[in-house]
Scaffold this motif. Structure first.
Motif: not given
Length: 504
Positions: A241-248, A425, A428, A466
């Motif tokens: 999960m390299s991006r912060r929004n994708g790991a929220s 949100h 990133d 995160d």
């Protein structure tokens, strides 16, 4: 996690440092600068007749870059040697790479006895060994002072051996006679010898630094310390999960605010003018971080880091409650041991400073105004460059201080707008791991066992987190702890009995 009594710290970490008042530091810097100067003299009249000598590429590889590494080492030693001696590892690495490249070029030309593959291999191995010994010696932050002290002697022996080899190989023993390679070769040998001597002087003059907190080491950032003892799955997760929004993760809860309302009235009667829910929630969050330090972690450069003793909170404020009123963002730095009074004073000071400007311009607003002058395509490149520097932890401290995208938490009050909390949100850009929003008070009716109806007031809040900084159980226990603080806010009047330190 380890608990540390804030009033009685125990020293358990040790590392090397060499301060500006240390004569060996200045001697080492002088010899490193002398090494660069002699290299310029050496190649001003090169003795080699090989093809390419004197070309632009030759001057760049054999003169400009080595001299730059010498200057870099001296500058790092003077500016950061007292606490971050490991910053000198980078110029040493490039210097080692130069020596290996130089050996390969000499082997290809058959110059200065480099006509044996075994000798070339031995030279490469020896150069690599010197670099890793140097990195092992200065990149410590170790718990045992004895193991740190032993590294000094290992490095001294290694670099003394290197200096002796250079001394012998360059004909410096025949200092009163003309060396076989001529005066240029003689100066080239002295250049390498001065560099080795500079490193020896660093380890002779280095002193042990001790602290109850982990000391800086390679891989740490200026805004945080890298965590190295986490589970392997944590290290892999930041790449999956390299991006912060994708790991929220999104979470919503609330608390009954009768105790909070009483507490706020008491504080206003004590003279804390305009004390409100923002101060209370911030104080509860700071107290939670003091006992749950993993909330103060962040992801940067695909590494999990912690801010340790700094809790940096960002918040957007408006000068007036009007749609056309100017808005800016403030950053407030708290400490884990802060009480509610400390939080109140620091937060109010930041708000008053921002509102003192007629146009409500913070330092970040001025920086953003300058960036707006950059053309669109060049702006994309500028932000890409900032991201690259941020990825490697090389972003200047002044930008980290101004950026509202670098911090522990962003908090926003929807209660002042009279609406419920939103799910905001994460960004990133930067490294903010938590976004907290709280809404307006609402009333809820409850039927008691005797059939009567009782009305209570609640404040809802939403949290976007995160998930890579810690696991779900840790987040859940942290929210419960924060709600206990809000249910019993009087515990925030005093500093915590102990502060829990994050893992190594």
């Amino acid at each position: 996690m380890e608990k540390t009594n804030v009033s009685q710290p125990s020293e358990q970490y040790a590392s090397f440092g060499i301060g500006r008042r240390n004569v060996f530091m200045w001697l080492a810097s002088l010899f490193m600068l002398l090494s660069g100067a002699l290299r310029i003299v050496y190649y001003s009249s090169p003795v080699e007749d090989a093809e390419g000598v004197g070309s632009t590429a030759f001057v760049l590889l054999f003169v400009v870059l080595p001299v730059a590494f010498c200057l870099w080492y001296a500058a790092a030693l003077i500016s950061k040697g007292s606490e971050r001696l490991f910053t000198t590892c980078t110029p040493v690495f490039f210097g080692t790479a130069f020596l290996i490249y130089r050996a390969c070029i000499l082997f290809k030309a058959g110059a200065f006895g480099f006509n044996s593959g075994i000798l070339l291999a031995a030279n490469i191995v020896f150069c690599c060994m010197l670099y890793f010994i140097y990195r092992f010696a200065v990149n410590t932050g170790a718990k045992r002072a004895k193991s740190v002290a032993a590294r000094r002697y290992i490095a001294l022996i290694a670099f003394a051996a290197a200096a002796a080899i250079v001394f012998w190989q360059s004909g410096l023993l025949n200092i009163f006679r003309r060396p076989e390679g001529g005066i240029a070769s003689f100066l080239g040998g002295i250049s390498l010898f001065c560099a080795a001597l500079a490193v020896i002087l660093v380890f002779i003059g280095a002193k042990l630094n001790s602290d109850n907190m982990p000391l800086p080491a390679c891989g740490d950032r200026s805004d945080g310390r890298r965590l190295r003892s986490l589970d392997p799955i944590s290290g892999v997760g930041v790449y999956v999960m390299s991006r912060r929004n994708g790991a929220s993760n999104l979470f919503r809860d609330g608390f009954e605010c009768s105790a909070a309302e009483k507490y706020i009235r008491e504080k206003r009667e004590e003279g804390l003018d305009k004390f409100g829910y923002t101060h209370l929630l911030l104080a509860a969050y700071v107290r939670t971080v003091s006992q749950r330090p993993a909330l103060n972690r962040f992801i940067a450069g695909h590494r999990i880091c912690t801010r340790d003793g700094k809790i940096i909170v960002c918040m957007a404020i408006k000068k007036d409650m009007a749609t056309d009123a100017p808005e800016t963002i403030i950053k407030v730095e708290f400490r884990p041991e802060d009480s509610v009074y400390d939080v109140y004073e620091k937060f109010n000071a930041a708000v008053e400073e921002a509102k003192a400007s007629e146009e409500l311009n913070s330092s970040f607003d001025k920086l953003a105004g300058l960036l707006n002058f950059i053309p669109g395509l060049l702006m994309e490149f500028t932000l890409w460059l900032i991201r690259v520097f941020d990825y490697f932890g090389k972003l200047p401290r002044i930008l980290l201080k101004l950026s509202p995208f670098h911090g522990s938490m962003f908090i926003t009050s929807m209660g002042s707008l009279g609406i419920p909390p939103i799910y905001h949100h994460l960004y990133d850009f930067g490294n903010l791991p938590i976004f907290l929003a709280f809404g307006a008070k609402r009333r809820e009716n409850f039927m008691l066992s005797d059939g009567t109806v009782q009305q209570k007031k609640y404040i809802d809040f939403s949290v976007t987190t995160d998930e890579r900084i810690c696991d779900g159980f840790y987040f859940a226990s942290s929210i419960k702890f924060m709600k206990r603080c809000l249910a019993n806010p009087e515990r925030l009047d005093e500093k915590p009995e102990s502060v829990v330190r994050d893992v190594d």
